[in-house]
Design an enzyme around this catalytic site. Structure first.
Site, mmCIF file in Angstrom:
data_model
loop_
_atom_site.group_PDB
_atom_site.id
_atom_site.type_symbol
_atom_site.label_atom_id
_atom_site.label_comp_id
_atom_site.label_asym_id
_atom_site.label_seq_id
_atom_site.Cartn_x
_atom_site.Cartn_y
_atom_site.Cartn_z
ATOM 1 N N SER A 130 0.831 -1.205 0.000
ATOM 2 C CA SER A 130 0.000 0.000 0.000
ATOM 3 C C SER A 130 0.862 1.249 0.000
ATOM 4 O O SER A 130 1.977 1.243 0.493
ATOM 5 C CB SER A 130 -0.919 0.031 1.214
ATOM 6 O OG SER A 130 -1.660 1.234 1.197
ATOM 7 N N LYS A 184 -4.652 -6.596 3.322
ATOM 8 C CA LYS A 184 -4.605 -5.465 2.391
ATOM 9 C C LYS A 184 -6.021 -5.119 1.909
ATOM 10 O O LYS A 184 -6.385 -3.955 1.769
ATOM 11 C CB LYS A 184 -3.693 -5.797 1.198
ATOM 12 C CG LYS A 184 -3.718 -4.779 0.060
ATOM 13 C CD LYS A 184 -3.122 -3.465 0.489
ATOM 14 C CE LYS A 184 -3.171 -2.301 -0.459
ATOM 15 N NZ LYS A 184 -3.540 -2.384 -1.813
ATOM 16 N N HIS A 187 -7.672 -3.273 4.631
ATOM 17 C CA HIS A 187 -7.075 -1.921 4.611
ATOM 18 C C HIS A 187 -7.777 -1.063 3.556
ATOM 19 O O HIS A 187 -8.165 0.071 3.811
ATOM 20 C CB HIS A 187 -5.572 -2.020 4.322
ATOM 21 C CG HIS A 187 -4.948 -0.747 3.836
ATOM 22 N ND1 HIS A 187 -5.132 -0.275 2.558
ATOM 23 C CD2 HIS A 187 -4.167 0.171 4.459
ATOM 24 C CE1 HIS A 187 -4.493 0.875 2.419
ATOM 25 N NE2 HIS A 187 -3.904 1.164 3.559
ATOM 26 N N ASN A 188 -7.947 -1.621 2.370
ATOM 27 C CA ASN A 188 -8.586 -0.850 1.304
ATOM 28 C C ASN A 188 -10.048 -0.553 1.622
ATOM 29 O O ASN A 188 -10.547 0.528 1.315
ATOM 30 C CB ASN A 188 -8.493 -1.604 -0.023
ATOM 31 C CG ASN A 188 -7.109 -1.510 -0.640
ATOM 32 O OD1 ASN A 188 -6.130 -1.286 0.063
ATOM 33 N ND2 ASN A 188 -7.018 -1.690 -1.936
ATOM 34 N N GLU A 191 -10.112 2.225 3.863
ATOM 35 C CA GLU A 191 -9.813 3.427 3.069
ATOM 36 C C GLU A 191 -11.085 3.962 2.395
ATOM 37 O O GLU A 191 -11.324 5.173 2.369
ATOM 38 C CB GLU A 191 -8.742 3.050 2.034
ATOM 39 C CG GLU A 191 -8.296 4.169 1.134
ATOM 40 C CD GLU A 191 -7.346 3.621 0.042
ATOM 41 O OE1 GLU A 191 -6.397 2.883 0.373
ATOM 42 O OE2 GLU A 191 -7.573 3.942 -1.133
#
Ligand code: 2AM
Length: 482
Positions: A130, A184, A187-188, A191
């Site tokens: 990232s 990940k 995480h996205n 986001e």
């Protein structure tokens, strides 16, 4: 070249090129390969010139240029390109070599590839990367998953290229097979939520009559040292609002049709599959879907008249309330994200260290923030923390600012400004903190129409059917699963 290189990278799009330069900055020699050789040549004559970076036209030559055990990072398009590339490399590899997929691969694909390659004696690491192009170039946040032994082989390199937070590298071994790509993905998803609540704030401030420059000042204020929202996304929001080209504020010219590449959707799908309420992330995905349906929105905007309130607060008041509201919504969103990780760990047999996951998001990635340092501390203080919101620090923060979120949602509702994420965050707090919720009515109705049975609070653990609708409607002979 006589000497073998330290590491290889396949896929010389911008992310790939930048990661190669980053590796090179840290003293590693790199072999590079790209499907289209033209791109390799351009890179060798451009950014890679004068460095220990070597390009190859043939996969065989590329692989034989690497020191053993070979380490090859793939940064090719997620999906079939990863499978194709692995199949192309495979004939030249030997047992003990490592392939690292640094793309945004779907974690179930990673699990499959991991199992297939382990069967052949090849290590496979699915590594979330990232931080975009700048992260790849100067220090990304890295989320590697695979076997701990394979991670040990790349750890010295990865700790050097990763971003640093207080000198701590933003990389840690996440867990087995697809755990890195899963993390990940979450995480996205987080986001998506962070971006959506900023976008909702912009809509509220605009309705309050703030100019772009005034709004920029508000976000700059939120981003001041020691402020709870201080983060990369809040920082760049200020810059975006200030940006002018030929005297024009460019934010006013951006079409309101949001794009997405799928990681938010995967997070929402995972939340549904694992029966986890990740409402903030899911609503952020839906908000993008609705925004993309512009033609229908344009038509509907002419069909419905709304009776709307004018602002009820002063500008100073709303700035303050909004700051508290954003903070609570963020706490909720991250709470949900970490609950999803917790339940995923159970479902996929991973062992996560949540403090370490939060720690590697503190720098290098898009959601980087001081807030993540507090999350790191919360999980490190209590390894058995049930949910982030229950950590004393965040419990107090929610307590202190819940009224701000309530007031902001009330205000946006009254003014007709959609607040899917902010209002969902509030509904979650209200639902999560209630000792008696909607389940009572849901169960009674299910039992009434379908004889699904209810558990009476007077007889815990026992399930009975009640003839709610009288004998004429008795459905007790129908058997459904609860
Ligand atoms: P290209 O330059 O030859 O298009 C991002 O798109 C990166 O993935 C690029 O380096 C691109 O190579 C590579 N890529 C896309 N599809 C691929 C495929 N099917 N096989 C190998 N590489 C691919």
């Amino acid at each position: 070249m006589d000497k073998k290189t330290d590491i290889g990278l396949v896929g010389l799009a911008v992310m790939g090129q930048n990661l190669v330069l980053n590796l090179s900055d840290h003293g590693f020699s790199v072999s590079v390969f790209n499907r289209t050789f033209e791109k390799t040549k351009e890179f060798l004559d451009g950014g890679a010139k004068g460095r220990a970076i070597f390009g190859f036209e043939k996969m065989k030559d590329f692989v034989s240029s690497l020191s053993k055990p070979r380490k090859i990072i793939l940064l090719v398009k997620a999906g079939s390109a990863v499978t194709d590339t692995i199949n192309e490399i495979l004939p030249f590899l030997e047992k003990g070599d490592v392939i690292i997929d640094g793309g945004n691969s779907y974690f179930k694909d990673t699990q499959k590839r991991f199992n297939e390659l382990e069967g052949k004696g090849i290590h496979f690491i699915g590594m979330g990367v990232s931080g975009g192009e700048e992260g790849a170039r100067f220090g990304p946040s890295l989320m590697p998953g695979g076997t701990p032994e394979a991670y040990k082989m790349i750890e010295p390199m990865m700790t050097k290229v990763a971003a640093k937070f207080n000198n701590e590298p933003c990389v840690t071994y996440i867990g087995h097979d697809g755990a890195g790509h899963y993390t990940k993905m979450v995480h996205n998803g987080i986001e998506y939520g962070d971006i959506e609540i900023i976008a909702e704030s912009y809509e509220l401030l605009k309705a309050y009559g703030f100019s772009n420059q005034d709004m920029a000042a508000v976000f700059e204020g939120y981003n001041a040292p020691k402020k709870p929202l201080k983060s990369f996304l809040i920082e760049i929001m200020g810059k975006v609002l200030r940006f002018k080209e030929n005297g024009k504020e460019m934010i006013d010219f951006v079409n309101d049709v949001a794009g997405q590449k799928g990681t938010g959707k995967w997070t929402a799908q995972e939340a549904l599959d694992l029966s986890v309420d990740a409402g903030v992330i899911t609503q952020a995905v839906f908000a993008r879907c609705l925004s993309a349906n512009k033609a229908e929105r344009m038509k509907a905007s002419t069909l419905f008249k709304k009776v709307l309130d004018k602002p009820h607060h002063s500008k100073e008041e709303i700035i303050k309330k909004l700051e508290g509201a954003l903070y609570v919504a963020k706490i909720v969103s991250y709470t949900q994200g970490f609950i999803l990780l917790r339940d995923a760990a159970k479902a996929y047999s991973w062992i996560f260290d949540y403090g370490k996951i939060a720690a590697i998001w503190r720098q290098g990635c898009i959601i980087r923030s001081d807030f993540l340092d507090e999350i790191t501390k919360a999980f490190n203080q209590s390894k058995s923390l049930e949910s982030l919101m229950m950590a004393p620090f965040f419990q107090k923060a929610v307590q202190d600012h819940l009224k701000d979120l309530r007031d902001v949602v009330k205000e946006m509702t009254a003014m007709g400004i959609p607040a899917p994420c902010l209002s969902t965050a509030l509904a979650f707090v209200d639902g999560y903190t209630t000792p008696k919720g909607v389940g009572t009515v849901i169960q009674a109705l299910r039992d009434a129409f379908g004889s699904h049975q209810v558990e009476l609070t007077s007889k815990p653990g026992e399930y009975v059917h009640i003839n709610w609708l009288g004998s004429a409607f008795d459905v007790s002979s129908t058997h459904y699963n609860r």
